[in-house]
Structures are given as C-alpha cells and as structure tokens.
Design an enzyme around this catalytic site. Structure first.
Site, PDB file in Angstrom:
ATOM      1  N   HIS A   1      17.956  10.060  83.013  1.00 33.49           N
ATOM      2  CA  HIS A   1      19.093   9.145  82.821  1.00 33.49           C
ATOM      3  C   HIS A   1      19.056   7.935  83.763  1.00 33.49           C
ATOM      4  O   HIS A   1      20.097   7.326  84.008  1.00 33.49           O
ATOM      5  CB  HIS A   1      20.417   9.908  82.975  1.00 33.49           C
ATOM      6  CG  HIS A   1      20.674  10.441  84.357  1.00 33.49           C
ATOM      7  ND1 HIS A   1      21.267  11.662  84.597  1.00 33.49           N
ATOM      8  CD2 HIS A   1      20.433   9.927  85.589  1.00 33.49           C
ATOM      9  CE1 HIS A   1      21.375  11.876  85.890  1.00 33.49           C
ATOM     10  NE2 HIS A   1      20.875  10.833  86.515  1.00 33.49           N
TER      11      HIS A   1
ATOM     12  N   HIS B   1      27.533   9.695  89.885  1.00 34.95           N
ATOM     13  CA  HIS B   1      26.851   9.045  91.012  1.00 34.95           C
ATOM     14  C   HIS B   1      27.787   8.153  91.814  1.00 34.95           C
ATOM     15  O   HIS B   1      27.348   7.196  92.449  1.00 34.95           O
ATOM     16  CB  HIS B   1      25.677   8.216  90.494  1.00 34.95           C
ATOM     17  CG  HIS B   1      24.620   8.984  89.777  1.00 34.95           C
ATOM     18  ND1 HIS B   1      24.836   9.572  88.549  1.00 34.95           N
ATOM     19  CD2 HIS B   1      23.340   9.268  90.105  1.00 34.95           C
ATOM     20  CE1 HIS B   1      23.718  10.168  88.154  1.00 34.95           C
ATOM     21  NE2 HIS B   1      22.806  10.006  89.078  1.00 34.95           N
TER      22      HIS B   1
ATOM     23  N   HIS C   1      11.954  13.397  91.211  1.00 33.43           N
ATOM     24  CA  HIS C   1      12.007  12.061  91.798  1.00 33.43           C
ATOM     25  C   HIS C   1      12.728  12.102  93.136  1.00 33.43           C
ATOM     26  O   HIS C   1      13.582  12.945  93.372  1.00 33.43           O
ATOM     27  CB  HIS C   1      12.661  11.040  90.865  1.00 33.43           C
ATOM     28  CG  HIS C   1      14.099  11.274  90.500  1.00 33.43           C
ATOM     29  ND1 HIS C   1      14.557  12.400  89.845  1.00 33.43           N
ATOM     30  CD2 HIS C   1      15.199  10.496  90.681  1.00 33.43           C
ATOM     31  CE1 HIS C   1      15.856  12.294  89.627  1.00 33.43           C
ATOM     32  NE2 HIS C   1      16.276  11.161  90.142  1.00 33.43           N
TER      33      HIS C   1
HETATM   34 FE   LIG Z   1      20.760  10.502  88.591  1.00 33.99          FE
END
Ligand SMILES: [Fe+2]
Length: 289
Positions: free
Chosen positions: A12, A59, A193
């Site tokens: 995403h 986030h 990541h």
């Molecule tokens: Fe994310």
C-alpha cells in the site's frame, strides 16, 4: 447468510497513489506491480463482493502516537480519506456498513478482544490505495467497507499470534452473520521493507516468498514468529505482514491461491499481491465446484 469469498492482500505504499494519479501504470518501473491486478479484476467481476472488511494500519491520519489503539474497528456509516501530506489525491468517500460493524464488534468483545470502536474514522492510504487498485477509475465504490485498523507503528505491537486470532474471530463472526452479504477480506501492507535507520532499503526476498507460501496453508507457522523475528527478517515496516495474517485468519473454508504477484522494488518496498479463494468447507464438493 454472509459468504466470505476470499482475501486480497496487497502492498500500500503512498507512491502507488502518485503513480495512479500520473497514469504511470504502464511505465517500466510500475508495470510489473500494476500487472498483478488484471487477474484480480477478473475474479472480482465474477465474485461480486458487496462488502470489504479491510485489515490495515493507520499511519497518523486518524490515530497518532498519543492515542493509538492496538485494534480499532470502524462503525461509521461513511468513511472519508484526507490529505496525509504525500501529495496524492484523496479518493471518494466510502459507504460503511454499520450493521456489520456492530455485529463484528459485539462478536469480538464476546471473544475477549478489547477493541476500540470508531463511529467516526478517517481512512488513510493503507485502506484507500488497495481499494483503488482493485476498483480503478475513480468511480463510485461498488462495495461498502468495514475498516479494522491495527497498530504496526508504535511498540509494543500486537503479536503475530494475536493478529491471527483476531482474524479468526472476525472470520467466525462473518460466518455467523445472519444477513445476505458477499464479503471480501483485505490485508494491506508490506511485504519486507525498512524506511529508516542503518537498514533503510532492506528487502528480504527469500523471507517474503516463504511468507507467501506459508500464509496459504500454514498461517500458524507465521504466527509463531515473534515481533523481533519479524522486524529482523522483514524490516521495521515489514511488520505490516500482520495485516495479511489477520486477513488469512478470517478465511474459515478451504483456501487456495487464485493469483499472486511479487516485484522488487516499489518505493523501497517488496511489492506483493495475493488473492486467496475461500471455498466454504461445509459445501458439498460438487456444489462448491
Ligand atoms: Fe504502510
């Protein structure tokens, strides 16, 4: 009776929104990632879900570090996106399904999950971009949504085992919902990541491919990893794999892979997409076929 059709898991990263806005789907950098979605579109056209239950992580748009529930279930009649500072266009509001939300909330609390409930809730790129990948074009959304936000930002994070159990509890609640609905479950984020620190740019392809294999038939194997195992193997932000595990947990039938795609990199991230079919275990084989 609700039918859980399957699960769609996808990366995403915000730059997907930039690529969509600029029409870069056929650009050499982006094409291997966007090419993962036409088979998903074909499956959706046949499956025709009318509700999407989305496991994702906020986030900082709706929750910030001073007020961050471990698990939060949306219970709104509509959900808006808003500018997160990434420079990507906001998407059209989503219709909610408050009746399903409250059914899930009541069932989860009865299952001893002490969740937060949100009767107002902004949804960020982790929910909006996978939706835009599934239903491109910017038209009206064909599904109602129930967002379930999970904390993958501030430690202590939930254990992988707890995320699998959350998904399993959601799956039981969906199976028990006494309304006609065709439900798609989504898990968004990852795969490996790390965006900061000495390991910025870290990607672990062997670990990602192991996860994509194990999540189909052995999600418990992934659930045995500790959070520290996951950070070491997938990077600090690879913890978003937990949303995939929760989505997989919500499939209570016979699970098989319809389609998968893996590409490195998109925006310093291992971009991955999986579509899992959930054939009801209680259906006779012939009828299910
Ligand atoms: Fe994310």
């Amino acid at each position: 009776m609700a039918t859980v059709l399957g699960a769609l898991t996808s990366s995403h990263v915000p730059s997907i929104g930039g690529a969509i806005a600029k029409g870069l789907q056929q650009d050499a950098y982006w094409k291997p990632f966007f090419d993962g979605f036409p088979p998903v579109h074909a499956w959706l056209a046949k499956a025709k879900p009318d509700v999407a239950v989305i496991f994702y992580n906020d986030h900082g748009l709706n929750f910030f570090l001073d007020n961050l529930p471990t698990f939060a279930v949306g219970a709104a009649s509509d959900y808006r996106n808003a500018d997160e500072g990434w420079g990507i266009p906001t998407v059209k509001p989503f219709k909610g399904d408050a009746a399903l939300s409250w059914h899930l909330i009541e069932s989860l609390v009865a299952d001893e999950f002490d969740i937060a409930t949100c009767q107002e809730m902004l949804v960020d790129h982790a929910a909006t971009l996978p939706m835009a990948l599934l239903w491109p074009g910017g038209g009206d959304w064909p599904v109602r949504i129930v967002p379930i936000a999970m904390n993958h930002v501030q430690h202590p994070l939930p254990t992988l085992s707890r995320c699998l159990k959350l998904g399993q509890a959601v799956g039981r609640a969906l199976d028990a919902w006494n309304e006609d609905a065709r439900v798609l479950v989504m898990g968004t984020g990852g795969l490996s990541h790390q965006l900061d620190g000495k390991r910025a740019g870290f990607i672990n392809k062997p670990f990602d491919l192991m996860c994509m294999e194990a999540i189909v038939g052995e999600p418990e194997r992934l659930a045995r990893l500790s959070v520290h195992d996951l950070v070491r193997e997938a990077g600090a932000q690879g913890t978003e794999l937990m949303t995939w595990i929760a989505a997989r947990g919500a499939l209570t039938g016979s699970v098989s892979v319809v389609h998968q795609n893996y590409h490195i990199p998109i925006s310093n991230t291992a971009g991955a997409t999986m579509l899992l079919d959930n054939r009801a275990a209680s259906l006779p084989q012939a009828r299910a076929a």
